[in-house]
Write an enzyme that holds these catalytic residues in place. Structure first.
Site, PDB file in Angstrom:
ATOM      1  N   THR A 178     -29.299  26.892   7.389  1.00 25.63           N
ATOM      2  CA  THR A 178     -30.641  26.570   6.909  1.00 25.63           C
ATOM      3  C   THR A 178     -31.398  25.579   7.787  1.00 25.63           C
ATOM      4  O   THR A 178     -32.610  25.449   7.653  1.00 25.63           O
ATOM      5  CB  THR A 178     -30.543  26.003   5.470  1.00 25.63           C
ATOM      6  OG1 THR A 178     -31.839  25.952   4.885  1.00 25.63           O
ATOM      7  CG2 THR A 178     -29.929  24.610   5.458  1.00 25.63           C
ATOM      8  N   TYR A 179     -30.719  24.886   8.692  1.00 22.46           N
ATOM      9  CA  TYR A 179     -31.403  23.884   9.505  1.00 22.46           C
ATOM     10  C   TYR A 179     -32.428  24.544  10.431  1.00 22.46           C
ATOM     11  O   TYR A 179     -32.072  25.372  11.271  1.00 22.46           O
ATOM     12  CB  TYR A 179     -30.411  23.080  10.344  1.00 22.46           C
ATOM     13  CG  TYR A 179     -29.461  22.202   9.555  1.00 22.46           C
ATOM     14  CD1 TYR A 179     -29.729  21.860   8.227  1.00 22.46           C
ATOM     15  CD2 TYR A 179     -28.299  21.709  10.128  1.00 22.46           C
ATOM     16  CE1 TYR A 179     -28.858  21.062   7.503  1.00 22.46           C
ATOM     17  CE2 TYR A 179     -27.421  20.902   9.414  1.00 22.46           C
ATOM     18  CZ  TYR A 179     -27.700  20.590   8.102  1.00 22.46           C
ATOM     19  OH  TYR A 179     -26.833  19.800   7.387  1.00 22.46           O
ATOM     20  N   SER A 180     -33.671  24.153  10.239  1.00 28.80           N
ATOM     21  CA  SER A 180     -34.784  24.731  11.007  1.00 28.80           C
ATOM     22  C   SER A 180     -34.713  26.253  11.000  1.00 28.80           C
ATOM     23  O   SER A 180     -34.952  26.916  12.006  1.00 28.80           O
ATOM     24  CB  SER A 180     -34.790  24.186  12.433  1.00 28.80           C
ATOM     25  OG  SER A 180     -35.001  22.797  12.430  1.00 28.80           O
TER      26      SER A 180
END
Length: 326
Positions: free
Chosen positions: A60-62
């Protein structure tokens, strides 16, 4: 660099884990403060050359771009087998049904998506980012077991949940002879110590690795109380974490500053040294947006706080409500 076993496994990890949420396309996802690939690559290289072999990211990071940046950096700066690569699954990656969570379908879809973005055949540590209240834990654990047996992950871990939930997961795995969680990535720092009550003792008793996130409290422990940064002003999740006990928190921040000044070292070294001296902690996950952040993290391994310094840092703390998950 120091290396330790990841819990009761035979896997050796650096005593500092590089948190890669910092790296990503600022125009993708919700982390407008993230460092783009051009800025991230020198930092990733610096960390690897400093002996940090443990890298932590998440799907989900960036919106997946963190995994892409980390994967390309590993190919260019290291041998894949020398890196302990960790990622996570749970948060929403697309709209509509099955675009998030820990169902069998979501886990199978997302491990393949993460491997594609990372450009690798396997991850060393595959972690559930949060507890899924809508999926039976048996379904999640069996799916993770099958991911390991398929060779797509070497180990599995968990992050931020109640201790009773983690205990339930561990013993459910044992009852069914499934792959067990070997690590807990939880919220722990000088401004938030609630994990000391149940989670840390449980992990230490069961020889489960503890790899805390936000050891510097989103940077609050590294600067004067009234000083702000571009990230602190735009980090919406971070704004929810440290608002419960401002008077006590300020005293702790001041104590960090006083000890750092007396020793002639950076505040980050003091705050990281404090978490490293916790017997349950394996490797704090340190974010780095500047070269000095990595240098301070590595230097903290040489900082041994005195009992008096630890008392000065800990004594202002007051109980907090749960922050970081619910």
């Amino acid at each position: 660099m120091e290396y330790v076993k990841l819990g009761r496994t035979g896997l050796e990890v650096s005593r500092i884990c590089l948190g890669c949420m910092t790296y990503g396309d600022p125009n993708r996802g919700t982390h407008a403060w993230s460092v783009n690939e051009e800025g991230a690559r020198p930092l990733l290289r610096q960390a690897i050359e400093a002996g940090i072999n443990f890298l932590d990211t998440a799907n989900t990071y960036s919106n997946g771009s963190s995994e892409e940046i980390v994967g390309r950096a590993i190919k260019d700066f290291a041998r894949r087998d020398d890196i302990v690569l960790a990622t996570k699954v749970f948060n929403r990656m697309r709209p509509g049904p099955n675009g998030a969570g820990l169902s069998r379908k979501a886990i199978f879809d997302e491990i393949d998506n993460s491997l594609r973005r990372l450009g690798t055949d396997y991850v060393d540590l595959y972690q559930i980012h949060r507890w899924d209240y809508t999926t039976p834990i048996e379904e999640t654990l069996e799916a993770l077991h099958d991911v390991v047996k398929a060779g797509k992950a070497r180990y599995i871990g968990a992050s931020s949940m109640y201790a009773w939930q983690f205990a339930k997961a561990i013993y459910t795995s044992r009852l069914n002879v499934w792959t067990e969680f070997v690590s807990m990535q939880d919220h722990l720092n000088l401004l938030y110590r609630e994990e000391e009550r149940e989670m840390l003792p449980f992990c230490e008793d069961q020889k489960i690795a503890v790899i805390p996130w936000s050891p510097l409290a989103r940077g609050r422990l590294t600067r004067d109380w009234d000083e702000t940064t571009a990230r602190s002003q735009s980090d919406e999740f971070g704004k929810t974490l440290y608002t419960q006990a401002l008077e006590a928190d300020r005293k702790i921040v001041d104590a960090v500053g006083a000890i750092a000044k007396k020793r002639g070292i950076a505040r980050a070294q003091v705050a990281t040294a404090w978490i490293l001296q916790k017997s349950a902690v394996t490797a704090p996950i340190v974010g780095a947006s500047k070269p000095g952040h990595i240098a301070d993290a590595v230097a903290s391994l040489e900082v041994k706080l005195t009992p008096e310094e630890i008392t000065a840092l800990e004594s202002p703390y007051v109980p907090h409500g749960i922050a970081g998950f619910k």
